[in-house]
Design an enzyme around this catalytic site. Structure first.
Site, PDB file in Angstrom:
ATOM      1  CE  LYS A 162      -2.369  -0.787   3.703  1.00  0.00           C
ATOM      2  NZ  LYS A 162      -3.385  -0.739   4.786  1.00  0.00           N
ATOM      3  CD  GLU A 233      -0.748  -0.014   7.992  1.00  0.00           C
ATOM      4  OE1 GLU A 233       0.184   0.137   8.795  1.00  0.00           O
ATOM      5  OE2 GLU A 233      -0.788   0.544   6.881  1.00  0.00           O
ATOM      6  CG  HIS A 237      -2.703   5.103   6.893  1.00  0.00           C
ATOM      7  ND1 HIS A 237      -1.931   5.552   5.847  1.00  0.00           N
ATOM      8  CD2 HIS A 237      -2.659   3.753   6.825  1.00  0.00           C
ATOM      9  CE1 HIS A 237      -1.456   4.524   5.169  1.00  0.00           C
ATOM     10  NE2 HIS A 237      -1.875   3.413   5.739  1.00  0.00           N
TER      11      HIS A 237
END
Lengths: 368, 368
Positions: A162, A233, A237
């Protein structure tokens, strides 16, 4: 296309779902699957049903990068295959049912200290390898790919990574892959991947693309308990955190963050590689691409509809926005694993005619 | 990608707009353009502005199949390049301004009786040829392509044909193209083409596609007078008519049909090659694909939004519909010519690594 024999590195959510999806596709035969403790291999084709039944909910967990791609997420971040020296601090094992940890619970598997090397040793018989690995460190996937190249592997590598910054590391190794005879498709999950391809295609109306907006919705069908790693995770962000600080959070602190957000966390301007992949394909500047979305930790349903909007200028001076929209009923697992296998098949076609190097999903779309 | 030198056979609406769009794209150099009376060629690149200015509204008309793709449609069905013996009854010349009829009005062009042969003679210097020809008879494009192959052309051929029945004729010749070194992408306009590709991509969420619905809206910016041929071709898709009976209609009869419909004609279940192209790519049965749309002869605006809906079943047992929607502001000219050049560029990439044969737009998408 002739039968494609492929291996999956990593038997976490993405790896296992890919095996499952491949059973419903023509011409795809999974012949190997491994995690960090074991390897199942059968060049005539794995018994996927047995493998899945034996390993469901039976894997070791690892704090690391996972893909948004998997909202079944029964077990995430657990696909860690790590026989390199880059292994970070281990995460918490979420589930440890059965006798073995991970793939060795399958009667087709055997324990090994060097699962990746074992697959590399068998790679002459493989058409493709899906790297369904958590990106334990940023160079983990690039370095793993490098090992295949150094061993003279001639075939396809596909990953579902990603983060934008990893893409450059792969392109830096393009020559090595070309020399070996590798066709590498990177960022081939949902986003980047499916939606990057959609953006590239939607751009075809335009001679200049001004803006690409990728917006995803993910519901967590299996709830928070099964998805700690992914939630961690995702939290990395958020503006207040990064990968390192998110890794340091205790489970309690993460739960507190989830509670603060009432279980629904919105992400804006994420570091998803759609931007660099679209720029590399010549479609727009990376800065013109924004990726965001909403994760609902407490509900099955997607909190928002996954949409790609591409705004551009036509040759005849009009301005418009083309739109690609995924039905809310399509799980992100479906939207990661279908495209990953689709790009893998395209890459095998390319590889068979000698088209080697590093490609993003947008490079596989009509030229811009 | 290195510079792509390409020729356009046919300088009607699609041919001319393609030249225009290519000026706004990187790496595309048009070096030849012809119609049935003349050829403009310059291996260093045509002066497109001069060519367009000289030939705008200055072409001979022909009753034949055009693509929906062009709703600027200043001059349609006029791209007839015909030095074969298949030339049908000529249509009515719509506009004949300037001194020459067609491309010879450009100072870069010279008259010729054998424009296609002249391009074939120069084809060693071409990377790609866009067949922007009206499909005068069903085998006109296949036979033209055959002539390139027989002359040993090694490069790309792209067409923007529409009718399902022509596709089979091209695939029958696949071996001939492969032997010559031709990469042929057929049906690479808007529909089939852009929307076929979108359907193939949208299918990636699913393991089984149940239904593909392609629905287009076209407004006729330039009005009926400039679009007689296209309207005639569209009428051939109405249930009460076919290609032959539509060809027999007088202009008055066509105007009467348009009047009956108050200028807005709806088409259902059209014979557009999206169906066979999706079937050939293994995505669904041709019977699961429906193509329809609405043509508004009297307004610029699209009477309905162009949309692709793909309904399927996911690996995890859900059913959903993914949607691709073109902004109403994107003219069909933009939606034909952008994708045609996009597929052309992809095909050049394939051709350069030796990937020869016949491909539809869906074959260039991720595998299904």
């Amino acid at each position: 296309m002739d039968d494609v024999k492929f291996a999956v590195l990593g038997t976490g959510g993405i790896g296992r779902r890919t095996l499952e999806v491949s059973q419903q596709k023509d011409g795809l035969t999974p012949v190997a699957a491994c995690d960090r403790n074991g390897l199942a291999i059968d060049h005539d084709g794995l018994d996927v049903a047995e493998l899945l039944a034996a390993t469901e909910g039976n894997v070791a967990s690892e704090r690391a990068e996972d893909d948004h791609g998997d909202d079944t997420r029964t077990v995430d971040n657990t696909s860690a295959v790590d026989d390199s020296d880059t292994r970070p601090d281990g995460g918490t094992a979420v589930k440890q049912h059965g006798e073995g940890a991970g793939v060795v619970a399958s009667e087709q598997a055997r324990p090994t200290e060097t699962p990746i090397q074992d697959v590399i040793d068998e790679s002459a018989a493989l058409d493709a390898v899906l790297l369904a690995l958590p990106n334990l460190t940023h160079d983990f996937i690039p370095r793993t790919a490098e090992r295949f190249a150094e061993a003279g592997y001639e075939g396809v590598l596909v990953d579902v990574l990603k983060r934008s910054r990893v893409i450059g590391m792969l392109y830096e190794r393009a020559e090595l892959f070309e020399e070996s005879g590798i066709t590498f498709v990177c960022g081939a999950g949902a986003t980047p991947g499916f939606l990057t391809g959609a953006a590239a295609l939607a751009a075809q109306s335009f001679v200049e693309v001004e803006d690409v907006e990728i917006w995803w919705g993910v519901g967590l069908k299996s709830g928070y308990e099964d998805n700690r790693g992914t939630v961690r995770e995702d939290i990395a962000h958020l503006e207040e955190y990064d990968i390192e600080s998110a890794r340091e959070l205790s489970d309690g602190e993460i739960e507190a963050i989830v509670d603060e957000h009432d279980g629904v966390i919105e992400f804006d301007d994420m570091e998803h590689a759609d931007d660099v992949l679209l720029e590399r394909a010549g479609i727009c500047d990376a800065a013109d691409v924004t990726v965001g979305g909403i994760l609902d930790v407490r509900h099955d349903e997607k909190p928002t509809t996954t949409t790609v909007r591409v705004t551009g200028r036509t040759f005849d001076g009009e301005r418009g926005t083309n739109t690609f929209e995924l039905d809310d009923a399509t799980s992100m697992a479906a939207n990661v694993n279908g495209p990953a296998l689709g790009y893998l098949q395209s890459a095998v076609r390319m590889n068979r005619v000698g088209d080697y190097g590093v490609f993003g999903p947008a490079d596989l779309m009509p030229g811009f």
